[in-house]
Scaffold this active site. Structure first.
Site, short mmCIF file in Angstrom:
data_model
loop_
_atom_site.label_atom_id
_atom_site.label_comp_id
_atom_site.label_asym_id
_atom_site.label_seq_id
_atom_site.Cartn_x
_atom_site.Cartn_y
_atom_site.Cartn_z
N SER A 1 0.93 -1.14 0.04
CA SER A 1 -0.06 -0.01 0.05
C SER A 1 0.81 1.04 -0.03
O SER A 1 1.96 1.20 0.53
CB SER A 1 -0.80 0.02 1.01
OG SER A 1 -1.75 1.10 1.27
N GLY B 1 -2.26 6.31 5.87
CA GLY B 1 -3.39 6.13 6.71
C GLY B 1 -3.20 4.62 7.28
O GLY B 1 -3.20 4.08 8.33
N LYS B 2 -3.69 3.89 6.10
CA LYS B 2 -3.34 2.41 6.23
C LYS B 2 -2.03 2.05 6.70
O LYS B 2 -1.97 1.11 7.55
CB LYS B 2 -3.59 1.65 4.72
CG LYS B 2 -4.94 1.69 4.18
CD LYS B 2 -4.85 0.80 3.05
CE LYS B 2 -6.30 0.69 2.32
NZ LYS B 2 -6.20 -0.20 1.18
N ASP C 1 -7.47 -4.34 1.33
CA ASP C 1 -8.48 -3.78 0.33
C ASP C 1 -9.62 -3.47 1.31
O ASP C 1 -10.02 -4.48 1.87
CB ASP C 1 -8.84 -4.66 -0.70
CG ASP C 1 -9.44 -3.73 -2.03
OD1 ASP C 1 -8.44 -2.80 -2.13
OD2 ASP C 1 -10.63 -3.63 -2.25
N PHE D 1 -8.00 8.94 8.36
CA PHE D 1 -8.00 9.25 6.97
C PHE D 1 -9.29 9.05 6.42
O PHE D 1 -10.23 8.49 6.94
CB PHE D 1 -6.85 8.47 6.50
CG PHE D 1 -6.97 6.77 6.38
CD1 PHE D 1 -6.59 6.10 7.29
CD2 PHE D 1 -7.28 6.63 4.95
CE1 PHE D 1 -6.87 4.94 7.15
CE2 PHE D 1 -7.69 5.16 5.03
CZ PHE D 1 -7.38 4.13 6.12
N TYR E 1 -12.89 8.56 4.94
CA TYR E 1 -14.11 8.84 5.52
C TYR E 1 -14.28 8.98 6.93
O TYR E 1 -15.35 9.20 7.33
CB TYR E 1 -15.11 7.93 4.78
CG TYR E 1 -15.26 7.71 3.48
CD1 TYR E 1 -15.94 8.44 2.65
CD2 TYR E 1 -14.40 6.75 2.69
CE1 TYR E 1 -16.06 8.35 1.27
CE2 TYR E 1 -14.46 6.78 1.34
CZ TYR E 1 -15.30 7.43 0.62
OH TYR E 1 -15.23 7.45 -0.72
N ASP E 2 -13.33 8.75 7.72
CA ASP E 2 -13.06 8.98 9.14
C ASP E 2 -13.96 10.08 9.69
O ASP E 2 -14.75 9.76 10.55
CB ASP E 2 -11.76 8.73 10.07
CG ASP E 2 -11.21 7.14 9.64
OD1 ASP E 2 -12.12 6.20 9.46
OD2 ASP E 2 -9.99 7.00 9.86
N LYS F 1 -8.80 3.49 17.45
CA LYS F 1 -9.44 2.91 16.13
C LYS F 1 -8.77 1.42 15.96
O LYS F 1 -9.87 0.83 15.54
CB LYS F 1 -8.75 4.14 15.21
CG LYS F 1 -9.51 3.59 13.87
CD LYS F 1 -9.13 4.52 12.54
CE LYS F 1 -9.57 3.99 11.25
NZ LYS F 1 -9.01 4.67 10.01
N ARG G 1 -10.15 -2.64 9.95
CA ARG G 1 -8.86 -3.11 9.73
C ARG G 1 -8.06 -3.86 11.04
O ARG G 1 -7.31 -4.70 11.08
CB ARG G 1 -7.79 -1.83 9.42
CG ARG G 1 -6.46 -2.05 8.91
CD ARG G 1 -5.87 -1.07 8.23
NE ARG G 1 -6.77 -0.80 7.15
CZ ARG G 1 -7.67 0.34 6.57
NH1 ARG G 1 -7.60 1.09 7.90
NH2 ARG G 1 -8.23 0.39 5.51
P1 IMP Z 1 -8.42 0.68 -1.32
O1 IMP Z 1 -8.44 -0.47 -0.28
O2 IMP Z 1 -6.68 1.12 -1.45
O3 IMP Z 1 -9.07 0.34 -2.72
O4 IMP Z 1 -8.83 1.99 -0.78
C1 IMP Z 1 -9.68 1.86 0.22
C2 IMP Z 1 -10.50 3.36 0.39
O5 IMP Z 1 -11.51 3.12 1.33
C3 IMP Z 1 -9.76 4.23 1.08
O6 IMP Z 1 -9.01 5.39 0.21
C4 IMP Z 1 -10.54 5.07 2.00
O7 IMP Z 1 -11.53 6.07 1.04
C5 IMP Z 1 -11.83 4.09 2.47
N1 IMP Z 1 -11.35 3.61 3.61
C6 IMP Z 1 -10.95 2.47 3.98
N2 IMP Z 1 -10.64 2.10 5.23
C7 IMP Z 1 -10.81 3.26 5.87
C8 IMP Z 1 -10.39 3.76 7.11
O8 IMP Z 1 -10.19 2.98 8.12
N3 IMP Z 1 -10.97 5.15 7.32
C9 IMP Z 1 -11.52 5.84 6.20
N4 IMP Z 1 -11.66 5.54 5.14
C10 IMP Z 1 -11.12 4.27 4.85
#
Ligand code: IMP
Length: 199
Positions: free
Chosen positions: A8, A12-13, A69, A152, A154-155, A175, A181
């Site tokens: 990734s 944030g992740k 994901d 990050f 939509y939090d 969190k 997650r």
């Molecule tokens: P991907 O997994 O990279 O396709 O993107 C996941 C997307 O879902 C992120 O860019 C956020 O928009 C949203 N998302 C996933 N997990 C969270 C979280 O823990 N907080 C806020 N938004 C999240």
């Protein structure tokens, strides 16, 4: 397993994953350390995208790789934006525009129920026929205005009704204790220990 690549580039992740894996005797490296670009996410399901990202990073780095994901699924929108959460408001990716679009789409909507979903895939090598998979969900509601400054995505719009706080009003540890997650990572770590892959 001594080293693990995180597939990734989302800061944030990466923060949340690194924190959850801290107790393990593993060196956790972001894919950017190997100049690996973001993989394509062409699939309609979270699990397929997670596996594609993990295999891509593992192939490029020659190391075990973990991918997340995830997305937010809104009841009144039949589960959208779901797998499209990152690019809900189009390119370039912007959390702020995504949040504005979600608020505008839900204007006047009284059913604010939503959940985050996360699937984690860990492959020992790019062709691993037995990836480790773990899932997590976090149920809550979409607020009518953003609250808080941490987290990050939509939090700021996601309310945990039990805690009475938005995702962006929670410290990282808080969190991870309740989130999609955090739940997926706790299950993954348990499976790694069961398999004797880590201490
Ligand atoms: P991907 O997994 O990279 O396709 O993107 C996941 C997307 O879902 C992120 O860019 C956020 O928009 C949203 N998302 C996933 N997990 C969270 C979280 O823990 N907080 C806020 N938004 C999240």
């Amino acid at each position: 397993m001594k080293k693990l690549v995180i597939a990734s580039s989302n800061p944030g992740k990466l923060r949340e994953i690194a924190h959850a894996l801290e107790p393990l005797a593993i060196e956790v490296l972001p894919q950017s350390a190997f100049n690996v670009p973001e993989a394509e996410e062409p699939h309609a399901t979270f699990i397929e995208n997670a596996l594609a990202k993990a295999r891509h990073a593992s192939r490029r780095c020659g190391l075990p790789a973990l991918a997340d994901d995830s997305g937010i699924c809104v009841d009144a929108l039949n589960g959208e934006p779901g797998v499209h959460s990152a690019r809900y408001a189009g390119e370039p990716v912007s959390d702020e525009r995504n949040n504005r679009k979600l608020l505008a789409t839900l204007a006047g909507e009284t059913n604010r129920k939503a959940h985050y979903y996360c699937v984690i895939a860990l492959v020992r090598h790019a062709e691993d026929p037995q990836p480790l998979i773990a899932e997590g969900e976090w149920h809550g509601e979409i607020l009518r205005a953003p609250r808080g400054a941490s987290g990050f995505g939509y939090d700021p719009l996601f309310l945990d009704p039990e805690l009475g706080r938005s995702g962006a009003e929670l410290a990282l540890e808080e969190k991870n204790r309740v989130s999609h997650r955090g739940g997926a990572l706790t299950r993954l770590v348990a499976r790694l220990r069961e398999r004797g892959v880590v201490l």
